[in-house]
Scaffold this active site. Structure first.
Site, PDB file in Angstrom:
ATOM      1  CE  LYS A  49      -5.497  -0.804   0.358  1.00  0.00           C
ATOM      2  NZ  LYS A  49      -4.559  -1.825   0.843  1.00  0.00           N
ATOM      3  CB  CYS A 132      -0.491  -1.043   6.951  1.00  0.00           C
ATOM      4  SG  CYS A 132       0.264  -1.106   5.309  1.00  0.00           S
TER       5      CYS A 132
END
Ligand code: RRO
Length: 315
Positions: A49, A132
């Protein structure tokens, strides 16, 4: 009938993968247990992650929702901090390549994270996430900032020794992809990953007449089958514009073996599974590997090099 042996191994630049299939960053790759499951699975590599220098709780829940055609998320980069991932990986005995995803909230934080990753031998490569879509009050993603990214990369390659790849956002114009490829071609980048989720989508529950996730008034990154055409287009265009030694990892909309074939036909050397991993769990990798192998058998291909990048134009 004698079946030919099908080889689905691949290479990302000089990194060898026993299978071209791996997880996408963000999905079931945050905790000890999730990462152990991935290490024990049939993936060709394990990706963590995206992490920051200190742990983050992420955005308020509900922050993930899926329907038959896709997913929407506004997780907000929840992670246990880089030290957790480095310490976990340092303890593990594995031959699998390990890709550490990092996503600093500033240029300085990204320098710090890359410097730290450089100290750890278990990290095969860094996937630098410049895309992101879900950080509240953040600056524009660097992947969309054509002015800042060049200087940023120049500074990284003054000290970086690790194989480094970049996770890119989706682009919707040819000139944007060309511009980004021309910038990336100036640096010793190992790979790019195309694409992150499509930013700022919305999904509505008509019964409640409401959005389905809480953060950012319901806006979030869209993944899953509905984004596949955009993933394929970005892979294809980057394949034509990038230096040939920069590998492409395809990500976006893979839910069956045929989808993997399409990504590789466009020019990907490997693929990542996100939404479908979330839907199906870790067993998705065995199913996809089987489906992809049968698909290649039917096509009479024995390795991905038989067709990688060979997409034809309609005649
Ligand atoms: O954590 C997230 O909200 C997130 C990240 Br870091 C990303 O790169 N892509 C995405 O869809 N969600």
């Amino acid at each position: 009938m004698i079946m030919k042996k099908i080889d689905i191994s691949s290479t990302i630049n000089r990194i060898k993968l026993s299978s071209c299939i791996m997880n996408a960053s963000g999905v079931l790759c945050s905790t000890d247990q999730e990462l152990s499951n991935l290490l024990n699975s049939s993936t060709g590599a394990v990706l963590t992650k995206s992490c920051t220098s200190i742990p983050r709780k992420g955005n308020l829940k509900p922050r993930y929702f899926e329907w038959n055609m896709g997913s929407i998320n506004s997780m907000g980069l929840p992670n246990f901090g880089i030290d957790f991932y480095l310490n976990f990986l340092e303890k593990k005995k594995t031959k699998k390549p390990i890709f550490l995803s990092i996503s600093g909230l500033s240029i300085e934080e990204n320098f710090f994270l890359i410097k730290k990753a450089n100290l750890y031998s278990k990290i095969t490569a860094v996937e630098l996430n410049l895309s992101c879509p879900n950080i509240i009050d953040n600056e524009e993603e660097l992947g969309y900032n054509f002015y800042k990214i060049s200087d940023f990369l120049k500074n990284i390659f003054k000290f970086n020794k690790k194989p480094l790849g970049i996770k890119l956002p989706p682009y919707f114009k040819d000139k944007h992809i060309k511009k980004m490829a021309l910038i990336l071609n100036q640096f010793p980048i190992f790979f790019v990953t195309c694409i992150n989720s499509l930013p700022n989508g919305i999904f509505i529950d008509t019964k409640t007449e409401s959005t389905v996730i809480k953060p950012k008034k319901g806006f979030g990154g869209i993944g899953g089958p509905i984004i596949k055409p955009f993933a394929l287009a970005n892979i294809r265009k980057f394949y034509t514009y990038l230096r040939k030694d920069i590998s492409i990892i395809g990500c976006g909309g893979i839910s069956c073996g045929k989808d993997i074939f399409e990504h590789i036909l466009c020019g990907a050397s490997a693929v990542q599974i996100g939404t479908q991993l979330m839907k199906e769990g870790i067993s998705v990798f065995e199913r996809l590997e089987k489906e992809f192998t049968i698909f290649l058998q039917k096509k009479n291909y024995t390795s991905i090099n038989n067709f990688k990048g060979n997409l034809k134009s309609f005649q």
